[in-house]
Scaffold this active site. Structure first.
Site, mmCIF file in Angstrom:
data_model
loop_
_atom_site.group_PDB
_atom_site.id
_atom_site.type_symbol
_atom_site.label_atom_id
_atom_site.label_comp_id
_atom_site.label_asym_id
_atom_site.label_seq_id
_atom_site.Cartn_x
_atom_site.Cartn_y
_atom_site.Cartn_z
ATOM 1 N N GLY A 31 -72.702 74.354 2.995
ATOM 2 C CA GLY A 31 -71.528 73.790 2.336
ATOM 3 C C GLY A 31 -70.831 72.722 3.163
ATOM 4 N N LEU A 33 -70.161 69.834 1.969
ATOM 5 C CA LEU A 33 -71.252 68.885 1.688
ATOM 6 C C LEU A 33 -70.859 67.443 1.995
ATOM 7 C CD1 LEU A 33 -72.610 70.352 -1.676
ATOM 8 C CD2 LEU A 33 -73.382 70.830 0.658
ATOM 9 N N HIS A 37 -76.418 65.881 2.912
ATOM 10 C CA HIS A 37 -76.897 66.893 1.964
ATOM 11 C C HIS A 37 -77.328 66.225 0.650
ATOM 12 C CE1 HIS A 37 -73.901 69.423 4.378
ATOM 13 N NE2 HIS A 37 -75.041 70.044 4.573
ATOM 14 N N GLN A 61 -76.501 83.441 12.106
ATOM 15 C CA GLN A 61 -76.994 82.346 12.937
ATOM 16 C C GLN A 61 -75.910 81.769 13.853
ATOM 17 O OE1 GLN A 61 -78.078 79.875 9.425
ATOM 18 N NE2 GLN A 61 -77.356 78.158 10.655
ATOM 19 N N GLN A 155 -84.745 73.197 14.127
ATOM 20 C CA GLN A 155 -84.662 74.102 12.969
ATOM 21 C C GLN A 155 -85.830 73.838 12.007
ATOM 22 O OE1 GLN A 155 -81.008 75.461 10.721
ATOM 23 N NE2 GLN A 155 -81.489 73.638 9.550
ATOM 24 N N MET A 186 -74.249 62.284 10.136
ATOM 25 C CA MET A 186 -73.330 63.022 9.256
ATOM 26 C C MET A 186 -73.484 64.508 9.517
ATOM 27 S SD MET A 186 -73.628 60.867 5.796
ATOM 28 C CE MET A 186 -73.047 59.184 5.791
HETATM 29 P P1 AMP Z 1 -76.082 72.534 7.008
HETATM 30 O O1 AMP Z 1 -75.203 72.649 5.800
HETATM 31 O O2 AMP Z 1 -75.440 71.791 8.142
HETATM 32 O O3 AMP Z 1 -76.721 73.829 7.395
HETATM 33 O O4 AMP Z 1 -77.272 71.598 6.580
HETATM 34 C C1 AMP Z 1 -78.064 71.861 5.447
HETATM 35 C C2 AMP Z 1 -79.243 70.944 5.461
HETATM 36 O O5 AMP Z 1 -78.795 69.592 5.470
HETATM 37 C C3 AMP Z 1 -80.107 71.134 6.721
HETATM 38 O O6 AMP Z 1 -81.471 71.034 6.354
HETATM 39 C C4 AMP Z 1 -79.684 69.964 7.571
HETATM 40 O O7 AMP Z 1 -80.689 69.534 8.481
HETATM 41 C C5 AMP Z 1 -79.421 68.895 6.531
HETATM 42 N N1 AMP Z 1 -78.537 67.865 7.066
HETATM 43 C C6 AMP Z 1 -77.366 68.051 7.711
HETATM 44 N N2 AMP Z 1 -76.863 66.878 8.113
HETATM 45 C C7 AMP Z 1 -77.748 65.923 7.723
HETATM 46 C C8 AMP Z 1 -77.804 64.506 7.855
HETATM 47 N N3 AMP Z 1 -76.854 63.826 8.477
HETATM 48 N N4 AMP Z 1 -78.863 63.855 7.317
HETATM 49 C C9 AMP Z 1 -79.853 64.544 6.671
HETATM 50 N N5 AMP Z 1 -79.850 65.876 6.527
HETATM 51 C C10 AMP Z 1 -78.819 66.558 7.045
#
Ligand code: AMP
Length: 282
Positions: A31, A33, A37, A61, A155, A186
């Site tokens: 979230g 977002l 995302h 985690q 990850q 981001m």
């Molecule tokens: P999170 O909500 O931070 O757990 O991220 C969810 C997904 O979005 C994960 O696969 C992250 O690697 C991806 N994600 C987070 N930030 C970025 C970004 N700046 N660019 C591309 N993917 C991202």
């Protein structure tokens, strides 16, 4: 967009869609977002008939309970963003729905050396938590493809290993990192930066760019030291500045000038821990 809170209802719904021949894409998130995302969602839209997004801040985690407590939550805004993005399904489970038997006796996954290096070293237990939640979510959604960001490089490698360990048929699609105009990756955590911290935050990107421009065959130690000093100058507190083999994530001190490298940084600005990485070298 249809909202599901119960895993069994979501599983049954998706099974019907799959039986009718639909391809399912899945974007798991925690979230708060942002456009990073949304880029994952867009990539999923282009190859699937339906895209499922999950929002679940996974307690297992977070090795630091303070970090878990302070994790940004903006569910109403997230729902609006998902609605206008064109996502088909939102899965918004409670902790009890994901871990019906509690969180104390969860399965352990053998992710080998990935467990204790880089992020794993500084966040003990983090990747077991990632595996536990991803295993559960993938069992519920059973997507054809799961979309994850290169922003979390290690990850992605862990999830690739999880898919192998569980002989999953889901394909992992890794999407490139979305950045702010000044290069800052981001991240939901950027919301916690004040103006002064935000103005410094792109230093991490500048170090990665510096590595890309200056890496050459031979010892990598001076480059890493310079990178760390660039962060020190801006009063970052650095967990690691490393260069690793992009295929295995083995940390390197020497480069043969041929293998593909990834530079990875984890560093704090005051209380906020930021991570980023970049493919450098060949
Ligand atoms: P999170 O909500 O931070 O757990 O991220 C969810 C997904 O979005 C994960 O696969 C992250 O690697 C991806 N994600 C987070 N930030 C970025 C970004 N700046 N660019 C591309 N993917 C991202």
């Amino acid at each position: 967009m249809i909202l599901f809170k119960k895993s069994t209802e979501l599983s049954q719904y998706i099974k019907r869609l799959k039986d009718a021949g639909n391809q399912i894409g899945f974007v798991p998130t925690m979230g708060a977002l942002h456009k990073g995302h949304l880029a994952l969602l867009e990539t999923s839209f282009s190859s699937n008939d339906l895209t499922v997004c999950s929002i679940f801040v996974n307690p297992t985690q977070f090795n630091d309970p303070k970090d878990f407590k302070k994790y940004p939550v903006s569910i109403e805004q997230d729902i609006q963003m998902l609605e206008s993005s064109g996502a088909d399904i939102l899965f918004l489970p409670s902790v009890e729905k994901i871990y019906p038997g509690g969180t104390t006796h969860l399965q352990h996954f053998d992710i080998g050396h990935l467990e204790n290096i880089l992020e794993g070293r500084y966040r003990p237990g983090h990747f077991q938590g990632v595996c536990q939640v991803m295993n559960r979510l993938l069992n519920i959604v059973e997507p054809h493809r799961v979309y994850m960001g290169q922003k979390d490089f290690q990850q992605c490698m862990v999830v690739k290993r999880l898919l192998e360990l569980t002989t999953s048929e889901t394909l992992l699609i890794i999407c490139r990192t979305q950045r702010e105009p000044d290069g800052l990756a981001m991240s939901s955590r950027n919301l916690r930066l004040n103006d002064e911290e935000r103005s410094k935050a792109a230093t991490i990107y500048q170090v990665l760019q510096f590595f890309k421009q200056h890496v050459k065959a031979g010892s990598l130690n001076q480059l890493k030291t310079t990178g760390k000093e660039m962060l020190d100058e801006k009063r970052f507190k650095t967990d690691y500045v490393e260069i690793a083999d992009a295929g295995t994530l083995a940390v390197l001190n020497e480069w043969d000038g041929q293998s593909k490298l990834v530079a990875l940084i984890a560093s704090f600005i005051n209380e906020v821990r930021l991570i980023d990485n970049m493919i450098i070298g060949v």
